[in-house]
Design a protein around this motif. Structure first.
Motif, PDB file in Angstrom:
ATOM      1  N   ASP A  16       0.801  -1.225   0.000  1.00 33.46           N
ATOM      2  CA  ASP A  16       0.000   0.000   0.000  1.00 33.46           C
ATOM      3  C   ASP A  16       0.831   1.271   0.000  1.00 33.46           C
ATOM      4  N   LEU A  17       2.153   1.159  -0.180  1.00 36.35           N
ATOM      5  CA  LEU A  17       3.029   2.322  -0.161  1.00 36.35           C
ATOM      6  C   LEU A  17       3.796   2.428  -1.472  1.00 36.35           C
ATOM      7  N   GLU A  18       3.902   3.642  -1.995  1.00 41.67           N
ATOM      8  CA  GLU A  18       4.608   3.883  -3.251  1.00 41.67           C
ATOM      9  C   GLU A  18       5.515   5.093  -3.100  1.00 41.67           C
ATOM     10  N   VAL A  19       6.811   4.916  -3.328  1.00 38.78           N
ATOM     11  CA  VAL A  19       7.756   6.030  -3.299  1.00 38.78           C
ATOM     12  C   VAL A  19       7.783   6.667  -4.685  1.00 38.78           C
ATOM     13  N   VAL A  20       7.325   7.911  -4.780  1.00 40.29           N
ATOM     14  CA  VAL A  20       7.230   8.578  -6.077  1.00 40.29           C
ATOM     15  C   VAL A  20       8.459   9.425  -6.385  1.00 40.29           C
ATOM     16  N   ALA A  21       9.290   9.705  -5.346  1.00 38.61           N
ATOM     17  CA  ALA A  21      10.525  10.453  -5.554  1.00 38.61           C
ATOM     18  C   ALA A  21      11.439  10.229  -4.361  1.00 38.61           C
TER      19      ALA A  21
END
Length: 225
Positions: free
Chosen positions: A27-32
């Motif tokens: 459920d977690l996404e690192v976008v930068a």
């Protein structure tokens, strides 16, 4: 939907470690992932994340960039939660972080990152508007205030605890008075009383408010509330 995260950490190895650990969660996404304060602020503008996970010290000055970011984002992007990571249990940083309110803010020691699920859970808590303060930081504050064997909150009256709960939400005296149907003068009296009971009488007001909130959050988390 996944929570969108910007990671800010000047050490490449630590930054990649944080990113990898977060991305292990479905459920977690690192976008930068960036290395200094200007890059962090630019990434927030570009990606509109839900959460920022930031080192407390980064270029350009390696002072308190993480705290600066949290303070600035409260004004410019109030919906963005901030998890600040620090190498040391430094109460001054935690106090600064909570000056504008505890909602959507976390202060964790970096060694917690190596504990499975700790950072991810803090991110989720902050995203939901909650607060997380590392227990080691609270212990330092409590020890400095002369902690007794029992909880320092035990002596508070029901009304004083209600006032403290409102303070923990970052509310001003006027907002507390409105929420609890009290006069501002009554709120001031309750605040002064609870400060005295918590041993926070010889401090500037903002420091007393922050320390009282830290004690409250620690006791609440310990009780599982």
């Amino acid at each position: 939907m996944s929570l969108r995260i910007v990671v800010a950490e000047d050490s490449l190895l630590v930054r990649e470690g944080i990113q990898r650990m977060l991305e292990l969660q479905d459920d977690l996404e690192v976008v930068a992932a960036v290395g200094d304060l200007p890059e962090l602020l630019a990434a927030v503008e570009e990606h509109s994340p839900d959460i920022v996970v930031t080192d407390v010290r980064m270029p350009p000055t390696n002072a308190d960039e993480g705290i600066q970011a949290a303070s600035g984002l409260r004004a410019t992007h109030p919906g963005v939660g901030v998890v600040v990571l620090s190498q040391y249990a430094e109460p001054a940083y935690a106090s600064s972080l909570l000056e504008g309110g505890s909602s959507g803010r976390a202060y964790l020691l970096k060694h917690r990152v190596s504990e499975p699920g700790q950072l991810a859970e803090a991110v989720r808590t902050v995203a939901a508007g909650g607060s997380v303060i590392d227990p080691a930081v609270v212990e330092v504050l409590v020890a400095a205030s002369g902690r007794s064997a029992s909880s320092p909150l035990a002596s508070l009256t029901t009304r004083e605890r209600e006032v403290l709960d409102q303070i923990a939400q970052g509310k001003s005296n006027a907002a507390v008075a409105e929420a609890l149907f009290l006069t501002e003068r009554a709120v001031e009296k309750h605040i002064n009383a609870l400060f005295a009971k918590l041993g926070l009488v010889a401090e500037p007001d903002i420091n007393r408010r922050v320390k009282a909130v830290l004690l409250y959050l620690s006791a609440r988390d310990h009780s599982g509330a």
